[in-house]
Design a protein around this motif. Sequence first.
Motif, PDB file in Angstrom:
ATOM      1  N   THR A 255       0.826  -1.205   0.000  1.00  0.00           N
ATOM      2  CA  THR A 255       0.000   0.000   0.000  1.00  0.00           C
ATOM      3  C   THR A 255       0.857   1.250   0.000  1.00  0.00           C
ATOM      4  OG1 THR A 255      -1.778  -1.154   1.180  1.00  0.00           O
ATOM      5  CG2 THR A 255      -1.789   1.246   1.275  1.00  0.00           C
TER       6      THR A 255
ATOM      7  N   GLN B 236      -9.403  -0.914   5.294  1.00  0.00           N
ATOM      8  CA  GLN B 236     -10.234  -0.547   4.164  1.00  0.00           C
ATOM      9  C   GLN B 236      -9.390  -0.105   2.978  1.00  0.00           C
ATOM     10  OE1 GLN B 236     -12.917   2.420   5.670  1.00  0.00           O
ATOM     11  NE2 GLN B 236     -13.916   1.017   7.105  1.00  0.00           N
ATOM     12  N   GLN B 237      -8.278   0.554   3.252  1.00  0.00           N
ATOM     13  CA  GLN B 237      -7.402   0.984   2.166  1.00  0.00           C
ATOM     14  C   GLN B 237      -6.842  -0.212   1.418  1.00  0.00           C
ATOM     15  OE1 GLN B 237      -3.904   3.135   3.410  1.00  0.00           O
ATOM     16  NE2 GLN B 237      -3.704   4.191   1.449  1.00  0.00           N
ATOM     17  N   TRP B 238      -6.383  -1.245   2.145  1.00  0.00           N
ATOM     18  CA  TRP B 238      -5.867  -2.449   1.493  1.00  0.00           C
ATOM     19  C   TRP B 238      -6.978  -3.157   0.721  1.00  0.00           C
ATOM     20  CZ3 TRP B 238      -2.191  -4.862  -0.686  1.00  0.00           C
ATOM     21  CH2 TRP B 238      -2.277  -6.241  -0.915  1.00  0.00           C
TER      22      TRP B 238
ATOM     23  N   PRO C 124      -9.463   2.281   8.892  1.00  0.00           N
ATOM     24  CA  PRO C 124      -9.126   2.925   7.617  1.00  0.00           C
ATOM     25  C   PRO C 124      -8.000   2.227   6.866  1.00  0.00           C
ATOM     26  CG  PRO C 124      -9.436   4.571   9.323  1.00  0.00           C
ATOM     27  CD  PRO C 124      -9.450   3.241  10.003  1.00  0.00           C
TER      28      PRO C 124
ATOM     29  N   THR D 144      -9.472  -1.850  -0.674  1.00  0.00           N
ATOM     30  CA  THR D 144      -9.757  -1.069  -1.876  1.00  0.00           C
ATOM     31  C   THR D 144      -8.692  -1.271  -2.936  1.00  0.00           C
ATOM     32  OG1 THR D 144     -10.870   0.609  -0.534  1.00  0.00           O
ATOM     33  CG2 THR D 144     -10.174   1.267  -2.739  1.00  0.00           C
ATOM     34  N   GLN D 145      -7.454  -1.415  -2.523  1.00  0.00           N
ATOM     35  CA  GLN D 145      -6.359  -1.521  -3.481  1.00  0.00           C
ATOM     36  C   GLN D 145      -6.107  -2.947  -3.952  1.00  0.00           C
ATOM     37  OE1 GLN D 145      -2.903   0.298  -1.748  1.00  0.00           O
ATOM     38  NE2 GLN D 145      -3.847   2.342  -1.627  1.00  0.00           N
TER      39      GLN D 145
END
Length: 460
Positions: free
Chosen positions: A132, A191-193, A188, A195-196
């Motif tokens: 990330t 959620q970022q991982w 967060p 999403t990516q």
Amino acid sequence: QLHHQGLTERCLQELVSGGPTASASASMFGTQNNNASIQSLHLVEAQLTTLLRLACCDRPAGAQRLVAAGVLPALTQARITHRALEVPMMQAPHQPVPRSRLVAPLLRLVLAVVCSLPGSPQVALQAQHLLTHHRQTLLRRLGGPIPQTSQDAQDEECLVELELVAALVARVTSLPPPTTSADVPSPPASQQWATQLPEFRSALDRLLITSCVCIEEPSSNAGTQQGQQNTTTSPGIKRLTWQLRSSLARHLRFCYGAEGMGCLPVGDNEEGQQGRPSLLLLTGLLSHTLGTLNDSLNARACFVREASSGPGIPGGDYMQALVPHLPLAVIDPQVQACINVQDLATAGRSIDAELRILTGVVLCLLEVLVAHLKPLEKVIGFSTGFETSDMIIGNVTDNRQEMHSVASGKDIAKLRRRQIYVVEDLKQLLLQKDENMISFWTNAKNLALQLERFWCLHSN
């Protein structure tokens, strides 16, 4: 003993704090070439190599000690990692990512830790954070060109880095999602991982398609085609390309195999399926792989014959099969050399490594193709005459994400013909049963029989 002496902590502290990394970074990109900067570069290389040796020593205990020392968070935040991986701000977006001497050691170290501890939630979490943190550059490297026929050593270095990036991303994206524990980051970050993750997987899909551009129209005579291609492809590029495809094939098996949740299109131009490899493409890659595997088996037969007859015999016609695996001094036509024991040992190791890679690719591709038989059956039904039908449309749900398939009847007919060719090639290959490859022969035969029975059932 080195770990107990505090060497691991000292190396990590110097990498994170800067230490020699500023002048090493300048040497990497050519802004400084004085002795001090070059020595700093060599020092950082030595530190990374030392950490890699510690990670590979007494597996998995060596990797566990590095994880306890915080190796992955340290590499994620280290200044040298940013300088080695990140694109300089002054570079135009369309320019290729610069190479440095530290990219490969960095990636090998991270990959060694991740592969040594595949079931560790802490390692999975930290590796995901590293991806990330360096998302843009890693994705950009995955989208780079793949050298196919170059004899340039720099192109081989580029392919080494690309293969390592693909292997790392494929391994990390196949790790289980983090569970609730003290090591789980804030929501967060999770959620970022999440999403990516699809973005990384899509990049691997596109890279596989790019790696197949040199594959010609497959036919039942895959071995002949492969022999023709070998005349223009350097041995180093060929070996690295297959290592790259091996990592990508494992990614395919995880995402689209029996345990995966994704479905692949039949043809290359189906609506809404751009960017995913098609079943036709994978069948062509499988045919190409079988041709290369046949060449490798012939090379091993020549190796066994030469080894049993004794060293020092001048190369004859049989030597052509060993050429990709021999030192340059032996295959150079201007050098009248005989094959000695050292040359044979080099060839034997090269052939064994290639066979392991190729058999792994074959099994991964077969598993993905067989996993799509049931969804494919629901698309084409039990209809006959699909070769002349204009369109076949259906919704397929098979414990996977819902796939709306719009498959041309011609594509399905072409898939049937190509897979029948592949099954015939594989059956011929399986006649060369090898006691050292019993597991491969057994699994490949079972998967090939499933393909053969499916198309016999759905023949005109």
